[in-house]
Scaffold this active site. Structure first.
Site, short mmCIF file in Angstrom:
data_model
loop_
_atom_site.label_atom_id
_atom_site.label_comp_id
_atom_site.label_asym_id
_atom_site.label_seq_id
_atom_site.Cartn_x
_atom_site.Cartn_y
_atom_site.Cartn_z
N LYS A 73 0.84 -1.20 0.00
CA LYS A 73 0.00 0.00 0.00
C LYS A 73 0.88 1.25 0.00
O LYS A 73 1.90 1.29 0.69
CB LYS A 73 -0.89 -0.02 1.25
CG LYS A 73 -1.91 1.09 1.32
CD LYS A 73 -2.78 0.95 2.57
CE LYS A 73 -3.88 1.99 2.62
NZ LYS A 73 -4.76 1.83 3.80
N SER B 138 -9.69 1.91 2.76
CA SER B 138 -8.78 2.66 1.92
C SER B 138 -7.76 1.80 1.17
O SER B 138 -7.15 2.26 0.21
CB SER B 138 -8.03 3.68 2.76
OG SER B 138 -7.20 3.03 3.71
N SER C 244 -10.02 -0.57 6.86
CA SER C 244 -9.38 -0.36 5.56
C SER C 244 -8.67 -1.57 4.95
O SER C 244 -8.29 -1.53 3.78
CB SER C 244 -8.37 0.78 5.64
OG SER C 244 -9.05 2.01 5.64
#
Lengths: 97, 490
Positions: free
Chosen positions: B78, B153, B177
């Site tokens: 990420k 996210s 997330s």
């Protein structure tokens, strides 16, 4: 729970947060803040025991302290490479006064 | 069988057996990214050195040298996690040109295990969002239906695993997330216990809630990644010395006698009928596997989203104060220092980030602290107490990961509250600091994945992963791939 913010309050908060917002953004921000604060207002319904202690972090540990030993850190140049402006030794910023 | 159909543990076995070269493996996934990512937009940047690293691992294997336990396995990270020398943007214009001079601890650990970071994945800006639509680099599309969001996210990480542009990925989870996008994309995602995985090098959103974890197709792969990334780190002052139990060795232990709690007040009006049906079906599977299902109560969980939307923005308003146009690449000009700060933050942050900083600043401002932050932190105590009580009676808690399957891009654009409620079942675990996992348990009529969440006691990731693995031993949802051009070939 405290009341919902007026646009003047939003203006003040934006100032505190050091965020420039134009008039349209202030209006939309006031609307959204009011909506979210309205939702958050349900926390008032919770019956809290008198002696409840707040829970600030998932690990309730004591201070984590390392031995005071010299260790290599990231070289200054590599850190300043990410700065928008520097003289190679210090960060440069616009006039403070 | 092509590489896209193989699980990470099998890929590692083949690499170790000399049946597969690391360079071929990395090239295969780079080619898939090249072919399909224009439609998915899972990646923000691709590593320029991945093939070189793979070549070095092949050489070391050839020379008979020892290699790490993930040697040659491609992994996506990420973009809110620092990788030295690789752009790390957190999905923000503010960090568009930022290149960290150091590795996050989990990156260091993955590199020590000789995993190969092939790219950085798209995310909501500073991890604030549940759809990956708040990225400066454009939205990520759900590989199951490209007109839908992948969740967020960590939407890029979820989408790249679901479309097999990378075998496994790493995400971070502040209010759901990892689990919510895992659920939307039909993969497995684990939010570890707070403190079990170092946050050093994770770009902070809400420090008392943030946690890094694996996003994979199977629970076994998540266990494999946890064996590498978890552990005490002196560079993270909230890192725990209480180590999680070995996740890999107990996976095959049957679930006979395990007590699983179901909280019926989570099955309310907001829950989609199809999701409810699939969760009930999966509950029956756990029964067949030997679990004892018990009803439990979490009376304060209904207040979790409200408490979260005080606590997380408060912490964010403080954490994001560092983006001031002095240290981190982006600066908008101003006549004096203060104007430069305001212009930089006004132009560098996206709308959702500004909104949350404003909310946090308001809640922490003079006169409001007690009404908001203190009260929310007391409710947080009640939420934690509910879990402590529940885990006296049960070993795991089962429920839906999300109220609905993936929604359409733009569907919640004007309604932040509707978006926030996508995290209604996931935020409690962050507030209490306990581990939780999402596993795929079915599909809606229109072919969208549905996820089930298991929550466990702190530092008992092994029980979560074991239950998820046992479930996956008798079901095929984790092995189902989207009927799209990126479908895995078997």
């Amino acid at each position: 729970m405290a009341g919902t913010p007026e646009q003047t309050t939003v203006n003040q908060v934006a100032k505190l947060a050091r965020i420039h917002l134009n008039e349209q953004q202030i209006e939309s921000s006031a609307e959204k803040l009011a909506q979210i604060l309205g939702y958050i207002g349900q926390l008032d319904e919770v019956e809290l025991p008198e002696d409840v202690t707040p829970f600030f972090g998932a690990i309730e540990s004591v201070n984590a302290i390392r031995d005071d030993q010299l260790q290599a850190s990231v070289p200054r140049k590599e850190i300043l490479d990410n700065a928008p402006d520097s003289d190679g030794e210090f960060y440069l910023v616009p006039p403070v006064f | 069988m092509t590489l896209s159909a193989l699980n990470a543990d099998v890929i590692v076995d083949q690499l170790n057996a000399g049946e597969l070269k690391a360079t071929d493996c990395v090239q295969y996934f780079l080619d898939r990214i090249q072919t399909h990512d224009a439609e998915i937009n899972a990646f923000v940047s691709i590593s320029q050195t991945a093939l070189e690293q793979a070549e070095a691992i092949d050489q070391r294997r050839k020379a008979g040298q020892t290699v790490g336990c993930l040697a040659g396995l491609p992994i996506a990270i990420k973009d809110g996690i620092c990788v030295s020398g690789q752009p790390t943007t957190a999905g923000s214009k503010m960090l568009e040109k930022f290149t960290p001079p150091y590795d996050a601890t989990i990156v260091e650990r993955l590199k020590s295990a000789d995993a190969i970071i092939i790219g950085k994945t798209n995310m909501d800006e500073f991890a604030m969002g549940s759809s990956t639509e708040n990225s400066f680099f454009g939205p990520t599309h759900n590989p199951w239906a490209t007109d839908r969001v992948p969740g967020g996210s960590s939407g890029g990480s979820a989408a790249c695993v679901a479309s097999r542009l990378a075998p496994v990925a790493i995400g971070s989870d502040t209010g759901g997330s990892i689990r919510q996008p895992a659920s939307f994309c039909g993969i497995t995602g684990l939010k570890p216990t707070y403190g079990s995985v170092s946050r050093y090098g994770l770009i902070a959103f809400a420090s008392s809630l943030d946690q890094i974890g694996p996003m994979t197709r199977t629970a076994k792969e998540s266990a494999l990644l946890m064996s590498v990334i978890a552990g005490f780190d002196p560079r993270d002052s909230t890192s725990s010395k209480a180590q999680i139990t070995d996740c890999l060795s107990g996976l095959e232990t049957p679930l006979n006698g395990i007590r699983i709690g179901v909280c019926r007040n989570q099955f309310n009006d907001g829950l989609d009928q199809e999701v409810e049906t699939k969760i009930n079906d999966a509950t029956s599977v756990f029964k067949l596997l030997g679990a004892e299902i018990k009803e439990i109560e979490l009376p304060h969980s209904q207040y979790a989203v409200a408490a979260y939307y005080v606590i997380a923005p408060c912490e964010a308003s403080s954490n994001l104060a560092r983006y001031d146009g002095v240290r981190y690449t982006f600066r908008a000009p101003g006549n004096d220092l203060e104007e430069m700060y305001r212009n930089t933050r006004g132009q560098g942050f996206g709308n959702e980030v500004k909104q949350r900083i404003m909310l946090g600043t308001y809640a922490l401002s003079s006169g409001y602290y007690e009404a908001y932050y203190l009260k929310a932190s007391k409710v947080r105590r009640m939420i934690k107490q509910d879990y402590d009580d529940a885990f006296q009676k049960v070993d795991l808690i089962l429920g839906p990961t999300t109220p609905t399957p993936a929604f359409k891009l733009g569907e919640h654009a004007e309604d932040p509250l509707a978006m926030y409620l996508a995290d209604v079942y996931t935020v409690s675990a962050n507030l209490a600091g306990i581990p939780a996992i999402s596993v795929p348990v079915g599909q809606s009529k229109n072919g969208l994945p549905i996820g089930l969440q298991l929550q466990g006691r702190a530092f008992e990731e092994n029980t979560l992963l074991r239950a998820a693995h046992q479930f996956q031993n008798v079901t095929l949802w984790h092995d189902t791939s989207p009927s799209q051009p990126w479908r895995t070939q078997t």
